[in-house]
Design a protein around this motif. Structure first.
Motif, PDB file in Angstrom:
ATOM      1  N   ALA A  42     -33.778  13.451   2.402  1.00 51.18           N
ATOM      2  CA  ALA A  42     -33.235  14.461   3.320  1.00 51.18           C
ATOM      3  C   ALA A  42     -33.733  15.868   3.032  1.00 51.18           C
ATOM      4  CB  ALA A  42     -31.711  14.419   3.253  1.00 51.18           C
ATOM      5  N   GLY A  43     -33.854  16.246   1.779  1.00 50.15           N
ATOM      6  CA  GLY A  43     -34.195  17.632   1.471  1.00 50.15           C
ATOM      7  C   GLY A  43     -35.625  17.994   1.812  1.00 50.15           C
ATOM      8  N   ALA A  86     -21.527  14.106  13.557  1.00 45.33           N
ATOM      9  CA  ALA A  86     -21.850  12.859  14.254  1.00 45.33           C
ATOM     10  C   ALA A  86     -23.137  12.326  13.663  1.00 45.33           C
ATOM     11  CB  ALA A  86     -22.005  13.115  15.742  1.00 45.33           C
ATOM     12  N   SER A  87     -23.086  11.133  13.132  1.00 44.21           N
ATOM     13  CA  SER A  87     -24.279  10.617  12.467  1.00 44.21           C
ATOM     14  C   SER A  87     -25.072   9.724  13.396  1.00 44.21           C
ATOM     15  CB  SER A  87     -23.897   9.829  11.220  1.00 44.21           C
ATOM     16  OG  SER A  87     -23.414   8.572  11.590  1.00 44.21           O
ATOM     17  N   GLY A  88     -26.358   9.741  13.182  1.00 45.20           N
ATOM     18  CA  GLY A  88     -27.249   8.845  13.894  1.00 45.20           C
ATOM     19  C   GLY A  88     -28.304   8.402  12.929  1.00 45.20           C
ATOM     20  N   ARG A  89     -29.280   7.648  13.421  1.00 44.76           N
ATOM     21  CA  ARG A  89     -30.307   7.137  12.502  1.00 44.76           C
ATOM     22  C   ARG A  89     -31.136   8.267  11.901  1.00 44.76           C
ATOM     23  NH1 ARG A  89     -32.832   2.427  15.977  1.00 44.76           N
ATOM     24  NH2 ARG A  89     -32.528   4.057  17.490  1.00 44.76           N
ATOM     25  N   GLY A  90     -31.262   9.385  12.672  1.00 46.11           N
ATOM     26  CA  GLY A  90     -32.123  10.461  12.180  1.00 46.11           C
ATOM     27  C   GLY A  90     -31.414  11.453  11.273  1.00 46.11           C
ATOM     28  N   ARG A 129     -27.741  12.178   5.918  1.00 43.93           N
ATOM     29  CA  ARG A 129     -26.885  11.270   6.677  1.00 43.93           C
ATOM     30  C   ARG A 129     -25.478  11.242   6.106  1.00 43.93           C
ATOM     31  NH1 ARG A 129     -30.961   6.712   8.341  1.00 43.93           N
ATOM     32  NH2 ARG A 129     -32.864   7.856   7.996  1.00 43.93           N
ATOM     33  N   LEU A 130     -24.535  10.926   6.960  1.00 44.53           N
ATOM     34  CA  LEU A 130     -23.159  10.752   6.480  1.00 44.53           C
ATOM     35  C   LEU A 130     -23.171   9.745   5.346  1.00 44.53           C
ATOM     36  CD1 LEU A 130     -20.890  10.635   9.651  1.00 44.53           C
ATOM     37  CD2 LEU A 130     -20.713  12.213   7.735  1.00 44.53           C
ATOM     38  N   GLY A 131     -22.470  10.064   4.280  1.00 43.91           N
ATOM     39  CA  GLY A 131     -22.468   9.181   3.112  1.00 43.91           C
ATOM     40  C   GLY A 131     -23.393   9.677   2.026  1.00 43.91           C
ATOM     41  N   GLU A 132     -24.378  10.524   2.415  1.00 47.29           N
ATOM     42  CA  GLU A 132     -25.313  11.049   1.418  1.00 47.29           C
ATOM     43  C   GLU A 132     -24.790  12.338   0.791  1.00 47.29           C
ATOM     44  OE1 GLU A 132     -29.712   9.526   2.800  1.00 47.29           O
ATOM     45  OE2 GLU A 132     -29.024  11.442   3.562  1.00 47.29           O
ATOM     46  N   TYR A 133     -23.787  12.948   1.408  1.00 44.19           N
ATOM     47  CA  TYR A 133     -23.276  14.203   0.863  1.00 44.19           C
ATOM     48  C   TYR A 133     -21.760  14.157   0.815  1.00 44.19           C
ATOM     49  CZ  TYR A 133     -23.287  14.979   5.917  1.00 44.19           C
ATOM     50  OH  TYR A 133     -23.131  14.835   7.265  1.00 44.19           O
ATOM     51  N   GLU A 134     -21.211  14.987  -0.073  1.00 47.29           N
ATOM     52  CA  GLU A 134     -19.760  14.972  -0.313  1.00 47.29           C
ATOM     53  C   GLU A 134     -19.057  16.182   0.271  1.00 47.29           C
ATOM     54  OE1 GLU A 134     -19.967  15.033  -4.522  1.00 47.29           O
ATOM     55  OE2 GLU A 134     -20.215  12.859  -4.712  1.00 47.29           O
ATOM     56  N   ARG A 135     -19.807  17.249   0.482  1.00 47.33           N
ATOM     57  CA  ARG A 135     -19.165  18.451   0.997  1.00 47.33           C
ATOM     58  C   ARG A 135     -20.120  19.209   1.903  1.00 47.33           C
ATOM     59  NH1 ARG A 135     -19.393  22.512  -4.269  1.00 47.33           N
ATOM     60  NH2 ARG A 135     -21.649  22.540  -4.380  1.00 47.33           N
ATOM     61  N   ILE A 136     -19.526  20.040   2.742  1.00 45.70           N
ATOM     62  CA  ILE A 136     -20.292  20.960   3.582  1.00 45.70           C
ATOM     63  C   ILE A 136     -19.964  22.356   3.083  1.00 45.70           C
ATOM     64  CG2 ILE A 136     -20.638  21.855   5.908  1.00 45.70           C
ATOM     65  CD1 ILE A 136     -21.358  19.086   6.086  1.00 45.70           C
ATOM     66  N   ARG A 137     -20.989  23.166   2.891  1.00 50.78           N
ATOM     67  CA  ARG A 137     -20.768  24.505   2.414  1.00 50.78           C
ATOM     68  C   ARG A 137     -21.485  25.491   3.330  1.00 50.78           C
ATOM     69  NH1 ARG A 137     -22.217  27.230  -2.536  1.00 50.78           N
ATOM     70  NH2 ARG A 137     -24.131  25.999  -2.608  1.00 50.78           N
ATOM     71  N   VAL A 138     -20.866  26.619   3.571  1.00 50.79           N
ATOM     72  CA  VAL A 138     -21.543  27.709   4.274  1.00 50.79           C
ATOM     73  C   VAL A 138     -21.786  28.810   3.243  1.00 50.79           C
ATOM     74  CG1 VAL A 138     -21.344  29.466   6.069  1.00 50.79           C
ATOM     75  CG2 VAL A 138     -20.482  27.151   6.489  1.00 50.79           C
ATOM     76  N   VAL A 139     -23.033  29.211   3.102  1.00 51.38           N
ATOM     77  CA  VAL A 139     -23.364  30.269   2.141  1.00 51.38           C
ATOM     78  C   VAL A 139     -24.008  31.432   2.878  1.00 51.38           C
ATOM     79  CG1 VAL A 139     -23.697  28.644   0.240  1.00 51.38           C
ATOM     80  CG2 VAL A 139     -25.669  29.355   1.614  1.00 51.38           C
TER      81      VAL A 139
END
Lengths: 176, 229
Positions: free
Chosen positions: B63-64, B149-153, B205-215
């Motif tokens: 992803a990165g 909303a997750s999708g394949r991409g 993708r959903l499941g690959e990260y644990e949190r959402i952060r705004v910086v």
């Protein structure tokens, strides 16, 4: 045409589309070749950048986009191995091993392209090919395993192979 | 054995998956029928090709990397600034537009001081989609509601933000993270009241990260955080 769009790609849309279409398989190919996730990510990044920088040189008459990207990845992997070989303190690659590695890379490229072709089949078709080819089951055993009528398993396998052949032809991969 | 019957058996024949009697019957037919033999010829090379793919499963693209590539391209373009971002969509009325439908975005008014990355995806496969809601909170009463909303991409992030400093100039970045790993979903600005509605897409993708952060983009100061449970 995705590669042509890369040249004037102000928003990054074309690069994102390219990456999402081919990033996974290029990463799989590179990870298999190098055995190191961090190094594989670096190579995938490098391949994407080289594709962007050299998009003007891409000639669709000579190779499909996928083949072109794999060639870039192959060269990047060889470069990476060479760099590792001259770095002090790391194991040296013998020239013979490098030549052998090149041939193996060609085979691996073929394998990943075939894997990508399989991904483009319907799940039902892919299942028939996987069970017969990779698990070595007979048509009768597949019918027992899946609960499908034997006739369905047979016709589905035939259609699956025909579809695979077409997808491979589109990708420019043909049986020797 | 008729040609139609042989065709039905050809897949199993090519893959060596017929019973011995069936195999012999097909072989005998192929020796006599040029049409069926030609069809067999088209498929006969496939097992050797397939053998190269044995055991290969195509992994998710890391992803990165996508963001790093786009950032490098932006730098190499010579301007030294981040890639040009499309103007954002602004849906008038705080908390309106809960729908994740693309139509809500298409019908939105452009401008209003909000900048966001709006990128189309090919995530229209219903089977591959999941959605998730979470609340992000920060200091000084700043908060946001995010719908993922997750999708394949990857993940499409819709976020309604309020309570940020009302300057309209600060660039904020949305990051999808887990321990030791972070992927940018893109950047946005608020309006003059410290609010924003942003639509972003990330390859994470959903499941690959644990949190959402705004910086805050300029100094990566944490502004809002929300965890996925």
């Amino acid at each position: 045409m995705l590669v042509e769009r890369l040249r004037g790609d102000e928003t990054g849309d074309a690069m994102r589309a390219l990456y999402r279409s081919y990033g996974g398989e290029l990463y799989g190919f590179t990870l298999n070749a190098l055995g190191d996730a961090g190094a594989a990510e670096e190579i995938v990044q490098e391949v994407s950048l080289r594709a962007w920088r050299h998009s003007g040189r891409y000639d669709p008459r000579r190779a499909a986009v996928r083949t072109w990207l794999y060639q870039i990845a192959r060269n990047a992997i060889i470069d990476s191995r060479r760099r590792a070989a001259v770095r002090p303190g790391l194991p040296q690659h013998e020239p013979a091993i490098e030549a052998e590695g090149g041939a193996t890379l060609e085979q691996a490229m073929l394998g990943w392209q075939v894997a990508a072709a399989l991904e483009r089949l319907t799940p039902e078709h892919r299942q028939m090919i996987r069970m017969a080819q990779f698990r070595g089951l007979t048509m009768r055993e597949i019918a027992e395993h899946t609960g499908l009528p034997l006739g369905t398993v047979k016709s589905r396998t035939w259609y699956a192979l025909r579809s695979l052949r077409l997808v491979l032809e589109e990708m420019g991969v043909t049986p020797s | 054995m008729s040609c139609a019957h042989v065709r039905e058996q050809l897949g199993g024949y090519v893959l060596g998956a017929l019973e011995p009697a069936e195999r012999d019957a097909v072989a005998a037919h192929l020796a006599e029928c040029r049409t069926c033999a030609a069809e067999h010829e088209r498929l006969a090379g496939l097992p050797a090709l397939l053998a190269h793919a044995d055991g290969l499963e195509i992994p998710a693209a890391p992803a990165g990397v996508e963001e790093r590539v786009l950032d490098r391209i932006a730098r190499e373009r010579g301007s030294g600034r981040r890639r040009r971002l499309p103007r954002a969509a602004w849906i008038p009325g705080w908390a309106r537009g809960r729908s994740l439908a693309a139509g809500a975005l298409a019908g939105a008014v452009l401008g209003a001081g909000v900048t966001a990355v709006v990128l189309g995806g090919d995530d229209d496969d219903p089977a591959a989609q999941q959605s998730y809601s979470l609340v992000l909170s920060g200091a000084g009463g700043a908060s946001a509601r995010a719908e993922l909303a997750s999708g394949r991409g990857g993940t499409q992030v819709h976020m309604w933000v309020k309570g940020l400093p009302p300057d309209g100039d600060t660039v904020y970045e949305v990051r999808c993270e887990r321990r030791g790993w972070s992927a940018s979903a893109g950047t946005f600005r608020t309006d003059s009241r410290g609010r924003a509605y942003v639509v972003l897409t990330t390859a994470a993708r959903l499941g690959e990260y644990e949190r959402i952060r705004v910086v805050r983009r300029s100094d990566t100061t944490n502004v809002l955080t929300g965890r996925l449970n």
